[in-house]
Design a protein around this motif. Structure first.
Motif, PDB file in Angstrom:
ATOM      1  N   THR A  37       0.874  -1.183   0.000  1.00  0.00           N
ATOM      2  CA  THR A  37       0.000   0.000   0.000  1.00  0.00           C
ATOM      3  C   THR A  37       0.917   1.240   0.000  1.00  0.00           C
ATOM      4  OG1 THR A  37      -0.150  -0.115   2.430  1.00  0.00           O
ATOM      5  CG2 THR A  37      -1.886  -1.204   1.153  1.00  0.00           C
ATOM      6  N   SER A  38       0.708   2.162   0.922  1.00  0.00           N
ATOM      7  CA  SER A  38       1.643   3.265   1.147  1.00  0.00           C
ATOM      8  C   SER A  38       1.539   3.662   2.609  1.00  0.00           C
ATOM      9  CB  SER A  38       1.345   4.463   0.235  1.00  0.00           C
ATOM     10  OG  SER A  38       0.151   5.116   0.618  1.00  0.00           O
ATOM     11  N   ASP A  39       2.420   4.542   3.036  1.00  0.00           N
ATOM     12  CA  ASP A  39       2.430   4.996   4.426  1.00  0.00           C
ATOM     13  C   ASP A  39       1.078   5.605   4.790  1.00  0.00           C
ATOM     14  OD1 ASP A  39       2.958   6.812   6.771  1.00  0.00           O
ATOM     15  OD2 ASP A  39       5.009   6.073   6.475  1.00  0.00           O
ATOM     16  N   ILE A  40       0.522   5.209   5.922  1.00  0.00           N
ATOM     17  CA  ILE A  40      -0.801   5.674   6.327  1.00  0.00           C
ATOM     18  C   ILE A  40      -0.836   7.191   6.514  1.00  0.00           C
ATOM     19  CG2 ILE A  40      -0.349   5.316   8.785  1.00  0.00           C
ATOM     20  CD1 ILE A  40      -3.723   4.846   6.895  1.00  0.00           C
ATOM     21  N   VAL A  41       0.308   7.841   6.683  1.00  0.00           N
ATOM     22  CA  VAL A  41       0.309   9.301   6.838  1.00  0.00           C
ATOM     23  C   VAL A  41      -0.178   9.992   5.566  1.00  0.00           C
ATOM     24  CG1 VAL A  41       1.776  11.325   7.302  1.00  0.00           C
ATOM     25  CG2 VAL A  41       2.041   9.262   8.657  1.00  0.00           C
ATOM     26  N   PHE A  42      -0.147   9.306   4.431  1.00  0.00           N
ATOM     27  CA  PHE A  42      -0.738   9.891   3.224  1.00  0.00           C
ATOM     28  C   PHE A  42      -2.256  10.015   3.347  1.00  0.00           C
ATOM     29  CE2 PHE A  42       3.328   8.668   1.228  1.00  0.00           C
ATOM     30  CZ  PHE A  42       3.643   9.898   0.676  1.00  0.00           C
ATOM     31  N   ALA A  43      -2.835   9.367   4.363  1.00  0.00           N
ATOM     32  CA  ALA A  43      -4.264   9.532   4.643  1.00  0.00           C
ATOM     33  C   ALA A  43      -4.477  10.408   5.880  1.00  0.00           C
ATOM     34  CB  ALA A  43      -4.915   8.170   4.850  1.00  0.00           C
ATOM     35  N   PHE A  44      -3.457  11.172   6.260  1.00  0.00           N
ATOM     36  CA  PHE A  44      -3.553  12.109   7.382  1.00  0.00           C
ATOM     37  C   PHE A  44      -4.661  13.129   7.087  1.00  0.00           C
ATOM     38  CE2 PHE A  44      -2.348  15.669  10.086  1.00  0.00           C
ATOM     39  CZ  PHE A  44      -1.811  15.064  11.219  1.00  0.00           C
ATOM     40  N   GLN A  45      -5.407  13.499   8.115  1.00  0.00           N
ATOM     41  CA  GLN A  45      -6.503  14.454   7.953  1.00  0.00           C
ATOM     42  C   GLN A  45      -6.069  15.820   8.516  1.00  0.00           C
ATOM     43  OE1 GLN A  45     -10.035  12.656   9.688  1.00  0.00           O
ATOM     44  NE2 GLN A  45      -9.796  10.796   8.477  1.00  0.00           N
ATOM     45  N   PRO A  46      -5.591  16.739   7.646  1.00  0.00           N
ATOM     46  CA  PRO A  46      -5.045  18.016   8.103  1.00  0.00           C
ATOM     47  C   PRO A  46      -6.107  18.903   8.750  1.00  0.00           C
ATOM     48  CG  PRO A  46      -4.432  17.547   5.816  1.00  0.00           C
ATOM     49  CD  PRO A  46      -5.518  16.591   6.183  1.00  0.00           C
ATOM     50  N   LYS A  47      -5.639  19.702   9.726  1.00  0.00           N
ATOM     51  CA  LYS A  47      -6.490  20.689  10.376  1.00  0.00           C
ATOM     52  C   LYS A  47      -5.764  22.031  10.317  1.00  0.00           C
ATOM     53  CE  LYS A  47      -7.034  16.499  12.537  1.00  0.00           C
ATOM     54  NZ  LYS A  47      -6.004  15.408  12.515  1.00  0.00           N
ATOM     55  N   GLU A  48      -6.464  23.090   9.967  1.00  0.00           N
ATOM     56  CA  GLU A  48      -5.842  24.406   9.829  1.00  0.00           C
ATOM     57  C   GLU A  48      -5.183  24.825  11.145  1.00  0.00           C
ATOM     58  OE1 GLU A  48      -4.431  27.659   8.022  1.00  0.00           O
ATOM     59  OE2 GLU A  48      -5.616  26.103   7.018  1.00  0.00           O
ATOM     60  N   ASP A  49      -3.908  25.216  11.087  1.00  0.00           N
ATOM     61  CA  ASP A  49      -3.183  25.615  12.295  1.00  0.00           C
ATOM     62  C   ASP A  49      -1.912  26.347  11.875  1.00  0.00           C
ATOM     63  OD1 ASP A  49      -1.723  25.769  14.739  1.00  0.00           O
ATOM     64  OD2 ASP A  49      -2.762  23.992  15.487  1.00  0.00           O
ATOM     65  N   ARG A  50      -1.754  27.612  12.311  1.00  0.00           N
ATOM     66  CA  ARG A  50      -0.607  28.418  11.918  1.00  0.00           C
ATOM     67  C   ARG A  50       0.373  28.646  13.070  1.00  0.00           C
ATOM     68  NH1 ARG A  50      -0.536  31.155   7.379  1.00  0.00           N
ATOM     69  NH2 ARG A  50       0.579  32.916   8.336  1.00  0.00           N
ATOM     70  N   ALA A  51       0.350  27.755  14.044  1.00  0.00           N
ATOM     71  CA  ALA A  51       1.169  27.962  15.244  1.00  0.00           C
ATOM     72  C   ALA A  51       2.654  28.055  14.921  1.00  0.00           C
ATOM     73  CB  ALA A  51       0.917  26.832  16.251  1.00  0.00           C
ATOM     74  N   CYS A  52       3.152  27.220  14.011  1.00  0.00           N
ATOM     75  CA  CYS A  52       4.577  27.245  13.677  1.00  0.00           C
ATOM     76  C   CYS A  52       4.973  28.578  13.042  1.00  0.00           C
ATOM     77  CB  CYS A  52       4.928  26.096  12.734  1.00  0.00           C
ATOM     78  SG  CYS A  52       4.978  24.473  13.516  1.00  0.00           S
ATOM     79  N   VAL A  53       4.226  29.001  12.034  1.00  0.00           N
ATOM     80  CA  VAL A  53       4.521  30.260  11.356  1.00  0.00           C
ATOM     81  C   VAL A  53       4.467  31.420  12.347  1.00  0.00           C
ATOM     82  CG1 VAL A  53       3.679  31.907   9.640  1.00  0.00           C
ATOM     83  CG2 VAL A  53       3.749  29.482   9.086  1.00  0.00           C
ATOM     84  N   GLU A  54       3.435  31.433  13.180  1.00  0.00           N
ATOM     85  CA  GLU A  54       3.279  32.529  14.133  1.00  0.00           C
ATOM     86  C   GLU A  54       4.403  32.554  15.159  1.00  0.00           C
ATOM     87  OE1 GLU A  54      -0.642  31.883  15.578  1.00  0.00           O
ATOM     88  OE2 GLU A  54      -1.613  32.623  13.729  1.00  0.00           O
ATOM     89  N   SER A  55       4.962  31.381  15.482  1.00  0.00           N
ATOM     90  CA  SER A  55       6.029  31.320  16.483  1.00  0.00           C
ATOM     91  C   SER A  55       7.322  31.965  15.994  1.00  0.00           C
ATOM     92  CB  SER A  55       6.320  29.860  16.854  1.00  0.00           C
ATOM     93  OG  SER A  55       7.047  29.192  15.829  1.00  0.00           O
ATOM     94  N   LEU A  56       7.477  32.093  14.679  1.00  0.00           N
ATOM     95  CA  LEU A  56       8.716  32.616  14.110  1.00  0.00           C
ATOM     96  C   LEU A  56       8.745  34.138  14.031  1.00  0.00           C
ATOM     97  CD1 LEU A  56       9.182  30.024  11.213  1.00  0.00           C
ATOM     98  CD2 LEU A  56      10.452  30.114  13.367  1.00  0.00           C
TER      99      LEU A  56
END
Length: 369
Positions: free
Chosen positions: A166-185
């Motif tokens: 098959t492929s790595d199950i992370v390719f079926a990851f369900q993203p959620k909007e979150d800008r914490a990383c960008v904002e931390s910089l």
């Protein structure tokens, strides 16, 4: 249904935590109120983050609880990720390989069915490791994330259960909007970003010097801002600092904190024009978000991914890195960004379908009527 999930969880590795989140989210999408227990080294943290039951994964305590959970489960999900390998020391019953296989043996003794789920297999080079791998024949069904893993399983004598690529199950990851990383910089908003992922690897340090050369030249030629993404806590944070210690323009680089969630790192990589990296799941995140990338392959699993997502021609085996070639490849990607982004997005769609096949096959083989 009741599931027990066994893997490298609760140890702060972003890739493995992304695997766990993807498995849990997709089980909840496909089953009505599934009961989920996770074996974790940080059970309280895992239980809180994922709203699941969690039991301490190591053998030093909570073994009665492990047995109780396995006895009452319909299925042990072993995986995903690169659990079945002896790259790290394997001494008798100590090390990743014996641990995960003994969990499988315990599940079978408890009368529980077992699925190796979206596994990456290998390397397995030691005689003891090869002997232990025979226990994988206890599994009722196996999915692996690349053809290399299937071939290696068969070479190691694991032939009894059916094995599907098959492929790595992370390719079926369900993203959620979150800008914490960008904002931390504290960015101004006009920066052009390149995500960078480096890791320690078997005491090797040359890649840090090579990455420093590549990043210095890209800063001089393009004005892009490299941002280091530490996918495994302080280990990758130190590796990132080792790269910067070799750089002329380290002052133009940024380093993310090491305590963000997989989803937050995923969302950040999606804000970048390109990724240059070693970590498999940094490259998987890039694929998911349609971000072209250059991989430095330290392991067959990385090479397998880069061949499947169309980025192998611009990447390199770690031991064969040519800094000037990779700088040229990076410039080619930045100059033809839409072309490479289209390649990545197209292949990501296919890899997502393959990832979802893990869940479809689980339902087909194990769902109760």
């Amino acid at each position: 249904m009741k599931f027990v999930i066994s893997g490298f969880y609760g140890l702060g590795n972003t890739g493995d935590e992304a695997i766990l989140e993807a498995i849990i989210d997709n089980l909840r999408t496909n089953f009505d109120n599934p009961e989920i227990t996770v074996f974790s080294l940080s059970p309280e943290k895992t239980a809180k983050e994922h709203n699941v039951k969690s039991v301490y994964r190591a053998w030093r305590r909570e073994n009665k609880e492990k047995v109780r959970e396995l006895k009452s489960a319909d299925l042990l999900i072993s995986g995903g990720g690169g659990l079945l390998q002896d790259t790290y020391p394997t001494k008798f019953l100590f090390g990743p390989l014996p641990y995960y296989l003994l969990i499988v043996l315990l599940a079978k003794l408890c009368g529980t069915k077992v699925m190796f789920f979206s596994q990456g297999v290998g390397p397995v080079n030691s005689g003891w490791g090869k002997f232990l791998m025979k226990l994988a024949n206890l599994a009722d069904f196996i999915t692996v994330r690349d053809e290399y893993s299937k071939e290696l399983l068969h070479k190691l004598g694991v032939k009894k259960p059916q094995t599907v690529v098959t492929s790595d199950i992370v390719f079926a990851f369900q993203p959620k909007e979150d800008r914490a990383c960008v904002e931390s910089l504290g960015l101004k908003g006009d920066e052009r970003l390149i995500a960078v992922s480096v890791r320690p690897w078997l005491g090797r340090t040359k890649q840090f010097e090579q990455m420093a050369v590549i990043l210095d030249q890209l800063i001089e030629k393009t004005g892009f801002t490299p941002v280091f993404v530490p996918m495994e806590g302080h280990h990758d944070e130190k590796a990132s600092k080792d790269v910067m210690a070799h750089m002329k323009h380290a002052d133009k680089c940024l380093l993310l904190g090491n305590d963000f969630t997989p989803n937050q790192y995923l969302q950040f990589i999606g804000q970048c024009k390109m990724t240059i990296g070693m970590r498999l799941h940094a490259l998987i995140f890039s694929t998911l978000m349609g971000v072209p990338h250059i991989g430095l392959s330290y392991d067959k699993k990385v090479e397998s991914l880069l061949k499947r997502n169309g980025m192998w021609e611009v990447s390199s085996v770690l031991e064969e890195v040519d800094e000037q070639v990779l700088v040229e490849n990076a410039m080619k990607i930045l100059d033809n960004h839409n072309h490479y982004a289209t390649i990545v997005k197209t292949n990501a769609e296919e890899l997502k379908k393959e990832a979802l096949k893990n869940i479809e096959l689980l339902k087909e083989k194990f769902a109760r009527d």
